[in-house]
Design an enzyme around this catalytic site. Structure first.
Site, mmCIF file in Angstrom:
data_model
loop_
_atom_site.group_PDB
_atom_site.id
_atom_site.type_symbol
_atom_site.label_atom_id
_atom_site.label_comp_id
_atom_site.label_asym_id
_atom_site.label_seq_id
_atom_site.Cartn_x
_atom_site.Cartn_y
_atom_site.Cartn_z
ATOM 1 N N GLU A 298 0.838 -1.202 0.000
ATOM 2 C CA GLU A 298 0.000 0.000 0.000
ATOM 3 C C GLU A 298 0.868 1.245 0.000
ATOM 4 O O GLU A 298 0.560 2.240 -0.646
ATOM 5 C CB GLU A 298 -0.892 -0.033 1.237
ATOM 6 C CG GLU A 298 -1.846 1.114 1.401
ATOM 7 C CD GLU A 298 -2.683 0.952 2.659
ATOM 8 O OE1 GLU A 298 -3.797 0.414 2.546
ATOM 9 O OE2 GLU A 298 -2.215 1.344 3.752
ATOM 10 N N GLY A 396 -5.509 -0.624 4.953
ATOM 11 C CA GLY A 396 -5.437 -1.793 4.085
ATOM 12 C C GLY A 396 -5.161 -3.084 4.821
ATOM 13 O O GLY A 396 -4.860 -4.101 4.189
#
Length: 490
Positions: A298, A396
């Site tokens: 991410e 995430g």
């Protein structure tokens, strides 16, 4: 067949009044949706996540004159009731935020909502003079909003980061105006979103007005980061270095956790998801003898650079985008910003791609390492709150934990120090009342503290309790055993 369109030149005016004309190559125009597919596009890498066809940002708007304005002029496009998206982390356009505060304070505009994840710097809107005029809604809570969220002055929307573009593109959260910061244009008129593509790309696609600071200090990253400057409506030129992350000092506890993960859970050829902080930095430090590592993450920071320069990270064994580091946003020092500038090794992607569990799981040997605030004796993981106090968000974590689980030989890891102070264990009988379960007891395969590794995958509740007690701080193990017996977990 797709129609071929020749994009015409576009006149650009810079603050020094220099004018030049850029010409593009022949490019393909987007295909209009058919009756059967109206409103949707699908990319095979996006698994089953479909979204309405957004406005494309890479084609040149012919003949559009590019003018630079003052910050106050640029933000004057904001209307009463608008939802404004603010770009993330080091890309947060502080000059535009301050100008908006000034314009709104001296006008009758009201009910303006700011949507954002982490943004660097202060938000000058948490004063009585802005009550009813501007409010903040965090999609992931940062330190500059945490107190205000918990006081009820600001708002928080719990959401997986990878699903935020879906909310924007579906107009579940309508975006009226987007405030961003971009690099200076190249010879073809393309600017880059730099260190923050994440949810920014989707906000730009659907916004009515696009307001941008053009900053030569913003690195020109590639991938999904490129936008044609003619797609931006209001421009402000500013030369200002990006904020830099204060790298964490070495901590013996977190260093030990990083060493355990690197030496026992990561093997040659692994595909890494890491973040920022002392534990991710420690993990990377102990990977200097590993080979053929890949990165699909991410975000990343400075710690990765040395592994690339040392040849540990090659990305050769990845299935998805082999040969490239895949990321969605960046936060670090000027060294990191120089490293990613015009670097074809680094591919910045929309967060619907980076955080899609189906995409992540296509890579073999994915190792996803995430943090937690508390873990209970059954393996439930609290990551976004301390009791009733909201602390961060979902981010995430769940996406990468699930993606790692789908990966061949993947490992989903939660790492945390055994204590949060001398009198508080972070391995607990029960999550504090009000605490949120971000990651379920079925998601985590490994829990790691400085005292060892507890493997939970395929383990019963009794086996989990025993394993988790064994990695708790010795001062709390007896108390945890008593609580486990009381609940018939042992």
């Amino acid at each position: 067949m797709k129609a071929l369109t020749l994009k015409l030149g576009c006149i650009m005016k810079f603050p020094d009044k220099t004018i030049f004309r850029c010409f593009s190559q022949v490019s393909r125009a987007p295909v209009l949706p058919t009756k059967e597919t109206e409103g949707y596009i699908a990319n095979k890498f996006y698994a089953d996540r479909f979204f309405p066809y957004p406005r494309q940002l890479r084609y040149r708007i012919p003949g559009k004159e590019i003018k630079y304005r003052s910050p106050e002029e640029a933000v004057s496009c904001v209307r009463t009731g608008d939802n404004i998206y603010i770009q993330s982390v080091a890309a947060a356009p502080q000059t535009l935020i301050k100008a908006l505060s000034s314009v709104v304070e001296n006008s009758d505009r009201k009910q303006i909502n700011l949507y954002h994840i982490l943004i660097d710097g202060e938000l000058p809107i948490f004063t009585p003079s802005f009550s009813g005029k501007i409010t903040s809604n965090s999609l992931f809570i940062g330190g500059n909003c945490r107190k205000h969220v918990n006081q009820g002055i600001a708002d928080y929307t719990p959401v997986f980061l990878g699903e935020v573009p879906y909310l924007f593109r579906r107009r579940i959260i309508p975006v009226d105006v987007a405030f961003v910061q971009v690099s200076t244009p190249d010879n073809f008129g393309y600017v880059s979103l730099g260190v923050s593509v994440d949810i920014t790309l989707s906000a730009l696609e659907v916004a009515r007005e696009r307001v941008a600071i053009v900053n030569p200090f913003m690195p020109r990253t590639l991938g999904d980061a490129l936008v044609h400057i003619s797609q931006l409506d209001h421009l402000v030129y500013e030369e200002k270095p990006l904020p830099e992350l204060n790298l964490p000092k070495e901590d013996p506890c977190r260093t030990k956790i990083g060493q355990l993960i690197a030496e026992h859970l990561i093997r040659d050829g692994a595909c890494l998801q890491t973040g920022i902080g002392a534990i991710p930095d420690a993990i990377l430090k102990y990977l200097r003898h590993h080979k053929d590592l890949g990165v699909h993450t991410e975000m990343f920071s400075d710690g990765l650079i040395e592994l690339v320069e040392n040849g540990n990270v090659t990305n050769e064994l990845k299935t998805v985008e082999p040969g490239k580091i895949i990321s969605s946003f960046l936060l670090g020092t000027s060294r990191l910003y120089r490293f990613v500038d015009n670097n074809p090794l680094v591919c910045m992607r929309d967060v619907t791609f980076t955080n899609d569990p189906g995409v992540i799981g296509k890579n073999d040997n994915v190792v996803a390492v995430n943090a937690a605030i508390e873990v209970d004796l059954t393996g439930q993981i609290c990551s976004d709150s301390i009791g009733e106090t909201f602390y961060s968000g979902f981010g995430g974590q769940v996406d990468f934990m699930r993606g790692a689980a789908l990966s061949e030989n993947g490992k989903a890891i939660i790492a945390l120090p055994s204590t949060g102070g001398r009198h508080h264990s972070r391995i607990v009988p029960n999550i504090k009342p009000g605490g949120g379960i971000v990651t379920t007891r079925a998601h985590a395969h490994y829990i790691v503290t400085e005292y060892g590794i507890a493997e939970l995958k395929g383990k019963s509740i009794r086996e989990r309790a025993k394993a988790l007690i064994s990695i708790a701080h010795p001062d709390f193990r007896e108390q945890l055993e008593q609580e486990a017996k009381r609940r018939s977990l042992l």
